[in-house]
Every structure is written in C-alpha cells, then in structure tokens.
Design an enzyme around this catalytic site. Structure first.
Site, PDB file in Angstrom:
ATOM      1  N   ILE A 100     -10.181  35.530 -48.046  1.00 32.48           N
ATOM      2  CA  ILE A 100     -11.067  35.701 -46.987  1.00 32.48           C
ATOM      3  C   ILE A 100     -11.166  37.341 -47.003  1.00 32.48           C
ATOM      4  O   ILE A 100     -10.270  38.090 -46.926  1.00 32.48           O
ATOM      5  CB  ILE A 100     -10.468  35.213 -45.686  1.00 32.48           C
ATOM      6  CG1 ILE A 100     -10.331  33.658 -45.654  1.00 32.48           C
ATOM      7  CG2 ILE A 100     -11.608  35.630 -44.637  1.00 32.48           C
ATOM      8  CD1 ILE A 100      -9.846  32.964 -44.543  1.00 32.48           C
ATOM      9  N   ASN A 149     -21.333  33.537 -53.104  1.00 28.90           N
ATOM     10  CA  ASN A 149     -20.168  32.528 -53.097  1.00 28.90           C
ATOM     11  C   ASN A 149     -20.969  31.266 -53.565  1.00 28.90           C
ATOM     12  O   ASN A 149     -22.027  30.761 -53.224  1.00 28.90           O
ATOM     13  CB  ASN A 149     -19.548  32.565 -51.707  1.00 28.90           C
ATOM     14  CG  ASN A 149     -18.355  31.659 -51.995  1.00 28.90           C
ATOM     15  OD1 ASN A 149     -17.403  31.733 -52.876  1.00 28.90           O
ATOM     16  ND2 ASN A 149     -17.945  30.941 -50.849  1.00 28.90           N
ATOM     17  N   HIS A 175     -19.441  27.293 -52.887  1.00 24.91           N
ATOM     18  CA  HIS A 175     -18.270  26.521 -52.219  1.00 24.91           C
ATOM     19  C   HIS A 175     -18.517  25.044 -52.527  1.00 24.91           C
ATOM     20  O   HIS A 175     -19.591  24.470 -52.729  1.00 24.91           O
ATOM     21  CB  HIS A 175     -18.749  26.695 -50.631  1.00 24.91           C
ATOM     22  CG  HIS A 175     -17.840  25.925 -49.928  1.00 24.91           C
ATOM     23  ND1 HIS A 175     -16.496  26.465 -49.581  1.00 24.91           N
ATOM     24  CD2 HIS A 175     -17.839  24.814 -49.123  1.00 24.91           C
ATOM     25  CE1 HIS A 175     -16.002  25.695 -48.649  1.00 24.91           C
ATOM     26  NE2 HIS A 175     -16.525  24.578 -48.591  1.00 24.91           N
ATOM     27  N   SER A 209     -22.541  24.135 -52.988  1.00 20.26           N
ATOM     28  CA  SER A 209     -23.376  25.005 -52.277  1.00 20.26           C
ATOM     29  C   SER A 209     -23.360  26.530 -52.674  1.00 20.26           C
ATOM     30  O   SER A 209     -22.109  26.821 -52.907  1.00 20.26           O
ATOM     31  CB  SER A 209     -23.555  24.968 -50.705  1.00 20.26           C
ATOM     32  OG  SER A 209     -23.262  23.599 -50.039  1.00 20.26           O
ATOM     33  N   GLU A 249     -19.502  34.988 -41.039  1.00 21.42           N
ATOM     34  CA  GLU A 249     -19.167  33.759 -41.001  1.00 21.42           C
ATOM     35  C   GLU A 249     -18.509  32.975 -42.311  1.00 21.42           C
ATOM     36  O   GLU A 249     -19.360  32.831 -42.989  1.00 21.42           O
ATOM     37  CB  GLU A 249     -20.247  32.842 -40.186  1.00 21.42           C
ATOM     38  CG  GLU A 249     -19.844  31.602 -39.597  1.00 21.42           C
ATOM     39  CD  GLU A 249     -21.032  30.517 -39.268  1.00 21.42           C
ATOM     40  OE1 GLU A 249     -20.618  29.400 -39.211  1.00 21.42           O
ATOM     41  OE2 GLU A 249     -22.083  31.153 -38.999  1.00 21.42           O
ATOM     42  N   ASP A 286     -17.909  30.740 -44.950  1.00 17.39           N
ATOM     43  CA  ASP A 286     -18.778  29.803 -45.630  1.00 17.39           C
ATOM     44  C   ASP A 286     -19.953  29.260 -44.880  1.00 17.39           C
ATOM     45  O   ASP A 286     -20.514  28.185 -44.907  1.00 17.39           O
ATOM     46  CB  ASP A 286     -18.102  28.456 -45.816  1.00 17.39           C
ATOM     47  CG  ASP A 286     -16.953  28.661 -46.755  1.00 17.39           C
ATOM     48  OD1 ASP A 286     -16.844  29.617 -47.560  1.00 17.39           O
ATOM     49  OD2 ASP A 286     -15.782  27.839 -46.465  1.00 17.39           O
TER      50      ASP A 286
HETATM   51  C1  GAR Z   1     -14.750  26.216 -57.436  1.00 20.04           C
HETATM   52  O1  GAR Z   1     -14.827  24.590 -57.237  1.00 20.04           O
HETATM   53  C2  GAR Z   1     -15.240  26.540 -56.367  1.00 20.04           C
HETATM   54  O2  GAR Z   1     -16.389  26.162 -55.762  1.00 20.04           O
HETATM   55  C3  GAR Z   1     -14.212  26.672 -55.509  1.00 20.04           C
HETATM   56  O3  GAR Z   1     -12.948  26.917 -56.392  1.00 20.04           O
HETATM   57  C4  GAR Z   1     -13.168  26.309 -57.612  1.00 20.04           C
HETATM   58  C5  GAR Z   1     -13.144  27.555 -58.703  1.00 20.04           C
HETATM   59  O4  GAR Z   1     -13.145  26.837 -59.894  1.00 20.04           O
HETATM   60  N1  GAR Z   1     -14.404  27.744 -54.523  1.00 20.04           N
HETATM   61  C6  GAR Z   1     -13.870  27.620 -53.315  1.00 20.04           C
HETATM   62  O5  GAR Z   1     -13.238  26.780 -52.825  1.00 20.04           O
HETATM   63  C7  GAR Z   1     -14.042  29.018 -52.457  1.00 20.04           C
HETATM   64  N2  GAR Z   1     -13.676  28.808 -51.045  1.00 20.04           N
HETATM   65  P1  GAR Z   1     -13.308  27.878 -61.338  1.00 20.04           P
HETATM   66  O6  GAR Z   1     -12.234  28.908 -61.163  1.00 20.04           O
HETATM   67  O7  GAR Z   1     -13.018  26.816 -62.375  1.00 20.04           O
HETATM   68  O8  GAR Z   1     -14.936  28.390 -61.208  1.00 20.04           O
END
Ligand code: GAR
Length: 216
Positions: free
Chosen positions: A98, A113, A115, A142, A149, A151
């Site tokens: 964060i 980002n 998510h 997304s 805020e 996400d």
């Molecule tokens: C992805 O699914 C991304 O959306 C998520 O982590 C994964 C990373 O995968 N991100 C979050 O949860 C952010 N809070 P990657 O390292 O293979 O791209």
C-alpha cells in the site's frame, strides 16, 4: 519515446505482457526500468531477459521507526529511484504494497494499477477466494488510475469472466490473469498515445466520458 517504470512484487506475468507488447511496438512507449520490493521476484528475470534495467528497493532497510514513518521513508526512496528514470507513466503490476499519500499524489494522473476483480467489488486481497465464497457468477479484472482511496481510483477498462461450476481460486485466478494480460497493455497504450484524460469530471477516452466501470 515515452518512458514507463513498472513496479512488481512477484511473478510478473503482467510485466511480461507489457514487455511483449513493447517488443511488437504496441505499447506506445518503452519499459525503461522494473523495480521490485522483493529481491527474489521472478519478474526481475523477465526484465533482464528483455534487457530492461532492474532495481530492488527492500522494505527491510527501512525498519527503524513506527510503521507509518517507515512507510514514508520507503516510499521516499522509491520515489527517488523511480524519478531517476523520468517516467511518463508508473505502472503497478502485482506490486503488493500500500502506497503512502505522498507517493500517490506525486504521480497523480500517471500511476496505474491492475486489480483482480470487477471493481468496486472486492477491493483488497484474496479476491478470487472471496468471490467464490460468495458464490459469485461473474468476476474479472480492472485497470485503474491510483488515487488515495485503496483500489478506488477512476477505472479505465475492465474484463469480465464467467465463473464455472468447477472453478477453484487457482483456476479462476488463471482465467482472470489471461484477461489482465490483454487489458493492461491496451490501457497503457491509450494513456501514452494521449487518448486518456483524467480531469475533475472523470475520465475520458478520445474525448468521450467513460462510464464509472471503465470500458468493458
Ligand atoms: C495479478 O493478478 C494482479 O491483478 C494482482 O496480483 C497479480 C500479479 O500477477 N494484483 C493485486 O492483487 C494488487 N493488489 P503477476 O505478477 O503475474 O502480474
């Protein structure tokens, strides 16, 4: 050429999608550096394989005071390392920290980002398991601009997937990830091509207001 800095913590499959798009001249700019908070993040190998500069900024070096103060110090160092690369866009790709208000404000309008949920549903962690626990039928990912805020920033684009009867959190995560790899390079390109504008009344693509859920 436009400059992109990517922040990762893990596998970096989204980073790979961005690197692949860059290789095909479809990203609208170049990934000039990949920064990880974890020295063993596999994404660092992907960056090296693509001849992209890597840096590690380790939180353990900033454990001196109370949590809030340490976060400020860590993020200040992160800002220093990022700004050295003079990015037009900072991309969070599975960066699992964060960020402080000062960090988010510094990159306002040029910090994205991805998510793994159809925001505003399932902000935070463990999105796939939580959706399954709720017997959700529709899930997705997304891409959004980052604001203070968590996400909660303006959504640029979403991809939806159906939840199948036999889905586990792993099969679901995998299906969502494959969609993430499609929409993230797309959103980055829109931004770098100057097609996305973030202003007081919201987000526009080619001058047209986007719905609150982004493009879907
Ligand atoms: C992805 O699914 C991304 O959306 C998520 O982590 C994964 C990373 O995968 N991100 C979050 O949860 C952010 N809070 P990657 O390292 O293979 O791209």
């Amino acid at each position: 050429a436009r400059r992109i800095v990517v922040l990762i913590s893990g596998s970096g499959s989204n980073l790979q999608a961005l690197l692949d798009a860059m290789e095909h001249d479809e990203l609208g700019g170049n990934v000039v550096a990949v920064i990880s908070n974890k020295p063993d993040a596999y994404g660092l190998e992907r960056a090296k394989e693509a001849d992209v500069l890597t840096e590690v900024v380790e939180p353990s070096k900033f454990r001196h005071f109370h949590d809030e103060r340490d976060r400020e110090l860590y993020d200040a160092e992160l800002i220093r390392v990022i700004d050295h690369h003079q990015p037009d866009l900072v991309v969070l790709a599975g960066f699992m920290r964060i960020l402080t208000k000062s960090f988010v404000l510094r990159y306002h309008g040029r910090l994205m980002n991805i998510h793994p949920s159809l925001l505003p549903a399932y902000k935070g962690l463990d999105t796939h398991a939580r959706l399954l626990a709720d017997s959700g039928t529709e899930h997705g990912a997304s891409v959004h601009f980052v604001t203070e805020e968590l996400d909660g920033g303006p959504i640029i684009v979403q991809a939806a997937v159906h939840v199948l009867p036999d889905d586990t959190k792993d099969t679901l995560a995998e299906r969502v990830l494959s969609r993430e790899h499609l929409i993230y390079p797309m959103a980055v390109r829109w931004f770098l091509d100057g097609r996305l504008q973030l202003n007081d009344s919201g987000l526009t693509l080619d001058g047209h207001a986007l719905p609150a859920s982004g493009l879907r």
